[in-house]
Design a protein around this motif. Sequence first.
Motif, mmCIF file in Angstrom:
data_model
loop_
_atom_site.group_PDB
_atom_site.id
_atom_site.type_symbol
_atom_site.label_atom_id
_atom_site.label_comp_id
_atom_site.label_asym_id
_atom_site.label_seq_id
_atom_site.Cartn_x
_atom_site.Cartn_y
_atom_site.Cartn_z
ATOM 1 N N ALA A 26 0.831 -1.205 0.000
ATOM 2 C CA ALA A 26 0.000 0.000 0.000
ATOM 3 C C ALA A 26 0.864 1.252 0.000
ATOM 4 O O ALA A 26 0.578 2.225 -0.712
ATOM 5 C CB ALA A 26 -0.944 -0.002 1.200
ATOM 6 N N GLN A 27 1.944 1.242 0.780
ATOM 7 C CA GLN A 27 2.831 2.405 0.816
ATOM 8 C C GLN A 27 3.503 2.629 -0.533
ATOM 9 O O GLN A 27 3.602 3.770 -1.012
ATOM 10 C CB GLN A 27 3.883 2.225 1.914
ATOM 11 N N ALA A 28 3.958 1.555 -1.171
ATOM 12 C CA ALA A 28 4.624 1.686 -2.465
ATOM 13 C C ALA A 28 3.646 2.181 -3.536
ATOM 14 O O ALA A 28 3.999 3.027 -4.373
ATOM 15 C CB ALA A 28 5.227 0.345 -2.887
ATOM 16 N N THR A 29 2.415 1.677 -3.509
ATOM 17 C CA THR A 29 1.420 2.125 -4.479
ATOM 18 C C THR A 29 1.043 3.575 -4.231
ATOM 19 O O THR A 29 0.881 4.362 -5.186
ATOM 20 C CB THR A 29 0.172 1.230 -4.407
ATOM 21 N N PHE A 30 0.934 3.967 -2.974
ATOM 22 C CA PHE A 30 0.598 5.355 -2.646
ATOM 23 C C PHE A 30 1.708 6.291 -3.116
ATOM 24 O O PHE A 30 1.429 7.378 -3.660
ATOM 25 C CB PHE A 30 0.371 5.494 -1.146
ATOM 26 N N ARG A 31 2.954 5.875 -2.953
ATOM 27 C CA ARG A 31 4.068 6.707 -3.439
ATOM 28 C C ARG A 31 4.014 6.850 -4.952
ATOM 29 O O ARG A 31 4.246 7.932 -5.497
ATOM 30 C CB ARG A 31 5.413 6.110 -3.009
ATOM 31 N N ALA A 32 3.707 5.749 -5.656
ATOM 32 C CA ALA A 32 3.589 5.821 -7.118
ATOM 33 C C ALA A 32 2.465 6.773 -7.517
ATOM 34 O O ALA A 32 2.614 7.553 -8.467
ATOM 35 C CB ALA A 32 3.348 4.426 -7.694
ATOM 36 N N ALA A 33 1.342 6.721 -6.791
ATOM 37 C CA ALA A 33 0.227 7.617 -7.092
ATOM 38 C C ALA A 33 0.608 9.073 -6.828
ATOM 39 O O ALA A 33 0.274 9.969 -7.624
ATOM 40 C CB ALA A 33 -0.995 7.226 -6.258
ATOM 41 N N LEU A 34 1.302 9.324 -5.726
ATOM 42 C CA LEU A 34 1.745 10.688 -5.429
ATOM 43 C C LEU A 34 2.729 11.182 -6.480
ATOM 44 O O LEU A 34 2.653 12.342 -6.927
ATOM 45 C CB LEU A 34 2.386 10.744 -4.041
ATOM 46 N N ASP A 35 3.682 10.333 -6.865
ATOM 47 C CA ASP A 35 4.634 10.727 -7.904
ATOM 48 C C ASP A 35 3.920 11.031 -9.212
ATOM 49 O O ASP A 35 4.269 11.985 -9.919
ATOM 50 C CB ASP A 35 5.666 9.618 -8.120
ATOM 51 N N ALA A 36 2.921 10.219 -9.546
ATOM 52 C CA ALA A 36 2.171 10.442 -10.775
ATOM 53 C C ALA A 36 1.414 11.769 -10.721
ATOM 54 O O ALA A 36 1.363 12.508 -11.716
ATOM 55 C CB ALA A 36 1.204 9.280 -11.016
#
Length: 205
Positions: A26-36
């Motif tokens: 979840a943390q890794a996906t959230f970081r990807a979403a924030l970066d996007a």
Amino acid sequence: MHQELLGAAAASRQLLPGFANPVNDAQATFRAALDAMAHPGRVYEVAAASGVPAGLSPALTALLLTLADVDTPLWLPPGVDAGVLDFLRFHCACLVVPSPSLARFAAVPAGRAAPTLASCHPGDPAYPDLSTTLLIEVASLDAGPEVALSGPGIQNRQALRAAGLPDGFWREWRINHQRFPLGVDVFLTHGRQLCALPRSTRVES
């Protein structure tokens, strides 16, 4: 009663698993979403592993597992596979609502009709972050007609070649952008890829 319990237990055994490592994924996906969101139109890979219900993609599934919860009403288009509803209700405990205007997230699996941006909640002048975020599974993020994006998070121009967007999407997007700071944010997903279109992003061609 005993048979009902057995039926419920059997149904739960048939549910696809959520994240293999719930906290880290979840943390890794959230970081990807924030970066996007910080770099509109730039494509990112989602590495998190989970079960993927029929009609969703790994990236769309990961975003929903990360973002949707009991406090975020979710809209899904009519005709979505019952397995998708069971999966999201079990793993996210989210309320599924009948209209995108009532939803914090609206998710559109491949082949389903997306709502117009105007039919989603644009947020409130005092709370623009209460708008709907629209997640759309597209046919490709690199094989469609090219558009040029500009705005915050983009140094000059960012090319995006999404294929399979709803008809009239970019026309709607220009209207959506004009409503800033109100308006809808969008994630586009394909396979394990995602990119974001925050409402502050302009489309130039």
